[in-house]
Design an enzyme around this catalytic site. Structure first.
Site, PDB file in Angstrom:
ATOM      1  N   ASN A  60       0.838  -1.199   0.000  1.00  0.00           N
ATOM      2  CA  ASN A  60       0.000   0.000   0.000  1.00  0.00           C
ATOM      3  C   ASN A  60       0.876   1.253   0.000  1.00  0.00           C
ATOM      4  OD1 ASN A  60       0.540  -0.933   2.684  1.00  0.00           O
ATOM      5  ND2 ASN A  60      -1.045   0.406   3.510  1.00  0.00           N
TER       6      ASN A  60
ATOM      7  N   GLU B  43       0.379   5.260   0.650  1.00  0.00           N
ATOM      8  CA  GLU B  43      -0.556   6.270   1.130  1.00  0.00           C
ATOM      9  C   GLU B  43      -0.169   7.658   0.639  1.00  0.00           C
ATOM     10  OE1 GLU B  43      -0.921   5.680   5.393  1.00  0.00           O
ATOM     11  OE2 GLU B  43      -2.119   3.854   5.044  1.00  0.00           O
TER      12      GLU B  43
ATOM     13  N   CYS C 223      -4.288   0.733  -2.355  1.00  0.00           N
ATOM     14  CA  CYS C 223      -4.058  -0.512  -1.617  1.00  0.00           C
ATOM     15  C   CYS C 223      -2.986  -1.369  -2.293  1.00  0.00           C
ATOM     16  CB  CYS C 223      -5.337  -1.336  -1.563  1.00  0.00           C
ATOM     17  SG  CYS C 223      -6.668  -0.597  -0.627  1.00  0.00           S
TER      18      CYS C 223
ATOM     19  N   GLU D  96      -3.102  -4.465  -3.106  1.00  0.00           N
ATOM     20  CA  GLU D  96      -3.619  -5.347  -4.153  1.00  0.00           C
ATOM     21  C   GLU D  96      -3.655  -4.633  -5.501  1.00  0.00           C
ATOM     22  OE1 GLU D  96      -4.815  -4.713  -1.167  1.00  0.00           O
ATOM     23  OE2 GLU D  96      -6.000  -6.351  -0.361  1.00  0.00           O
TER      24      GLU D  96
ATOM     25  N   CYS E 227     -10.325  -4.889   0.001  1.00  0.00           N
ATOM     26  CA  CYS E 227     -11.462  -3.963   0.075  1.00  0.00           C
ATOM     27  C   CYS E 227     -12.309  -4.103  -1.197  1.00  0.00           C
ATOM     28  CB  CYS E 227     -10.968  -2.524   0.249  1.00  0.00           C
ATOM     29  SG  CYS E 227     -10.335  -1.783  -1.276  1.00  0.00           S
TER      30      CYS E 227
ATOM     31  N   CYS F 190     -10.591  -3.137  -4.492  1.00  0.00           N
ATOM     32  CA  CYS F 190      -9.596  -4.128  -4.942  1.00  0.00           C
ATOM     33  C   CYS F 190     -10.273  -5.397  -5.454  1.00  0.00           C
ATOM     34  CB  CYS F 190      -8.615  -4.445  -3.820  1.00  0.00           C
ATOM     35  SG  CYS F 190      -7.527  -3.050  -3.464  1.00  0.00           S
TER      36      CYS F 190
HETATM   37  N1  THU Z   1      -5.174  -1.503   2.640  1.00  0.00           N
HETATM   38  C1  THU Z   1      -4.610  -2.312   1.693  1.00  0.00           C
HETATM   39  O1  THU Z   1      -3.545  -2.000   1.157  1.00  0.00           O
HETATM   40  N2  THU Z   1      -5.244  -3.456   1.378  1.00  0.00           N
HETATM   41  C2  THU Z   1      -6.344  -3.942   2.015  1.00  0.00           C
HETATM   42  O2  THU Z   1      -6.783  -5.034   1.698  1.00  0.00           O
HETATM   43  C3  THU Z   1      -6.996  -3.157   3.063  1.00  0.00           C
HETATM   44  C4  THU Z   1      -6.446  -1.784   3.266  1.00  0.00           C
HETATM   45  C5  THU Z   1      -4.467  -0.290   3.038  1.00  0.00           C
HETATM   46  C6  THU Z   1      -5.036   1.028   2.586  1.00  0.00           C
HETATM   47  C7  THU Z   1      -4.486   1.971   3.646  1.00  0.00           C
HETATM   48  O3  THU Z   1      -3.174   2.358   3.275  1.00  0.00           O
HETATM   49  C8  THU Z   1      -4.377   1.123   4.887  1.00  0.00           C
HETATM   50  O4  THU Z   1      -4.419  -0.234   4.445  1.00  0.00           O
HETATM   51  C9  THU Z   1      -5.487   1.363   5.899  1.00  0.00           C
HETATM   52  O5  THU Z   1      -6.744   1.231   5.302  1.00  0.00           O
END
Ligand code: THU
Length: 133
Positions: A41, A43, A52, A54, A85, A88
């Site tokens: 991920n 941000e 994310c 994925e 999520c 994704c």
């Molecule tokens: N996140 C992912 O990378 N994948 C997931 O399956 C769930 C959430 C990340 C997004 C964000 O950077 C952090 O987790 C908190 O939501």
């Protein structure tokens, strides 16, 4: 023995850029020829532009010339394993509808699903083609 795809996702998680949530996720895809493509991920200070692990993995794979994936491993440091999520799941549906999804945490616990189970009746190019009905 740990599945090498889970190991790749665990290693990718170490590269996550998650200074805001501190929630690090790694994902690794296996392409049809066995190539492994990982993502973490990433941000944004805007929060909303965060992507994310994925989707980073799928988009990286597509940019490298892959269009179809057989398996995906998703690793986070949670007792209740972290599933993809909704956004994704949509992207996985479009590029890996038949893929196995392996959720894992850092203790080595895993659970297995299919993309089809996680997103029944997904929207895709079939609808855009506006087939006769
Ligand atoms: N996140 C992912 O990378 N994948 C997931 O399956 C769930 C959430 C990340 C997004 C964000 O950077 C952090 O987790 C908190 O939501």
């Amino acid at each position: 023995m740990t599945d090498p795809l889970v190991t790749a996702a665990t290693e990718a998680r170490e590269r996550a850029f998650a200074p805001y949530s501190k929630f690090r996720v790694g994902a690794a895809l296996e392409a049809e020829d066995g190539t492994v493509i990982a993502g973490c991920n990433v941000e944004s200070a805007s929060y909303g532009l965060t992507t994310c692990a994925e989707r980073v993995a799928v988009f990286t794979g597509v940019a490298r010339g892959f269009r179809c994936f057989k398996r995906v491993a998703i690793v986070a440091d949670t007792a209740a394993l972290t599933p993809p999520c909704g956004a994704c799941r949509q992207i996985l549906w479009e590029f890996a509808p038949d893929a196995e999804v392996i959720l894992a945490n850092l203790t080595g616990r895993t659970e297995r699903f299919t993309v089809r189970e996680l997103l029944p009746r997904g929207f895709d190019a079939k609808q855009l083609a506006r087939e006769e009905y």
